[in-house]
Design an enzyme around this catalytic site. Sequence first.
Site, PDB file in Angstrom:
ATOM      1  N   ASP A 272       0.876  -1.156   0.000  1.00 49.05           N
ATOM      2  CA  ASP A 272       0.000   0.000   0.000  1.00 49.05           C
ATOM      3  C   ASP A 272       0.922   1.218   0.000  1.00 49.05           C
ATOM      4  O   ASP A 272       2.098   1.119   0.368  1.00 49.05           O
ATOM      5  CB  ASP A 272      -0.895  -0.024   1.243  1.00 49.05           C
ATOM      6  CG  ASP A 272      -1.835   1.152   1.294  1.00 49.05           C
ATOM      7  OD1 ASP A 272      -2.465   1.438   0.261  1.00 49.05           O
ATOM      8  OD2 ASP A 272      -1.925   1.789   2.354  1.00 49.05           O
TER       9      ASP A 272
ATOM     10  N   ASP B 264      -0.135   5.211   0.549  1.00 51.09           N
ATOM     11  CA  ASP B 264      -0.440   6.237   1.548  1.00 51.09           C
ATOM     12  C   ASP B 264      -0.433   5.624   2.948  1.00 51.09           C
ATOM     13  O   ASP B 264      -1.177   4.692   3.226  1.00 51.09           O
ATOM     14  CB  ASP B 264      -1.810   6.858   1.272  1.00 51.09           C
ATOM     15  CG  ASP B 264      -1.847   7.601  -0.052  1.00 51.09           C
ATOM     16  OD1 ASP B 264      -1.425   8.757  -0.086  1.00 51.09           O
ATOM     17  OD2 ASP B 264      -2.283   6.995  -1.061  1.00 51.09           O
TER      18      ASP B 264
END
Length: 313
Positions: free
Chosen positions: A24, A26
């Site tokens: 991932d 952010d």
Amino acid sequence: MSCERLTKEHAKKVMSETDHFLFDCDGVLWDGNGTIPGSVDTISNLKRLGKKVYYVTNNSSSSRDEYQLKCQKYGFDADMSDIVGTAFASALYLHTSNFKGKVYVVGNPGMGKELDNFNISHIGIGPDEVEQDNSVKYSDRVKSWLNTQLDPQVNCVLVGFDPFISYHKILKAASYIQRDNCLFLATNEDTHLPTQGSDIVIPGTGTMVLSVSHAARKKPLVIGKPETTMFDVLAKANDLQPSRCMMVGDRMNTDIKMARRCNLKSLLVFTGVCGIDDLPHNGLKAESFEGSDDSPDFYADCLGKFGEFISDL
């Protein structure tokens, strides 16, 4: 399933059993202030050791080529084929489903760009012109709403991150969804954006999806994590074996839940949404909103800790 704080021995074992790392972005690699310390070095070390790195994000605000530029700006080596975002995955889903028609998008230009790449017709992106006169009577507003012009060709509604979401957009989206055989897709249902160190809450796409879903009285097909669509895209394109993959994320109810559904190893880092209090304790699910029954295999304060453990391999 129990989870453990990542140690150097754990990291060495992970490296011996894993060929592909899915990250991932952010809250893991960067946040609103820039790159998270240690993240660039960790990715570099993984690539030095011959590991394949993929960027798997629920963020729908950028197309893949825009995301590639962002990765490069922050110092992450990324080919466009290494990136799967929900804007791309949503457009790909429609393309592979042989979708014919027009999409009403509650979203942003990045989503439009990905739809354009597959020659999928769409409308709706950008602010709607709405009546600003506060003296208008409620009854007259209702009459105006009932006379809203809808495009007869729309047979799909796609909801993603839309900074211009409005009552009028929700009205149109919900009205389209009421049509027979109208698809209802959502890029993701994230509650808010990671904003560590700030007292400001930035609402996520999930708030926009819920507003449309509640009005339409129908639930969408969700493309992003924790659904398996994005991993399925990567696995098919790159012949990935789940047992040789690890997902690294900052959210229990998206990143880690998808890892469990896809039978991937998982690492939760505390630089984004979740913290130690979101993990199950003594076999009991955490009471926090972000808690989940799907525990990670390992957790660490930050991705840089994993990088430290593998730096001398």
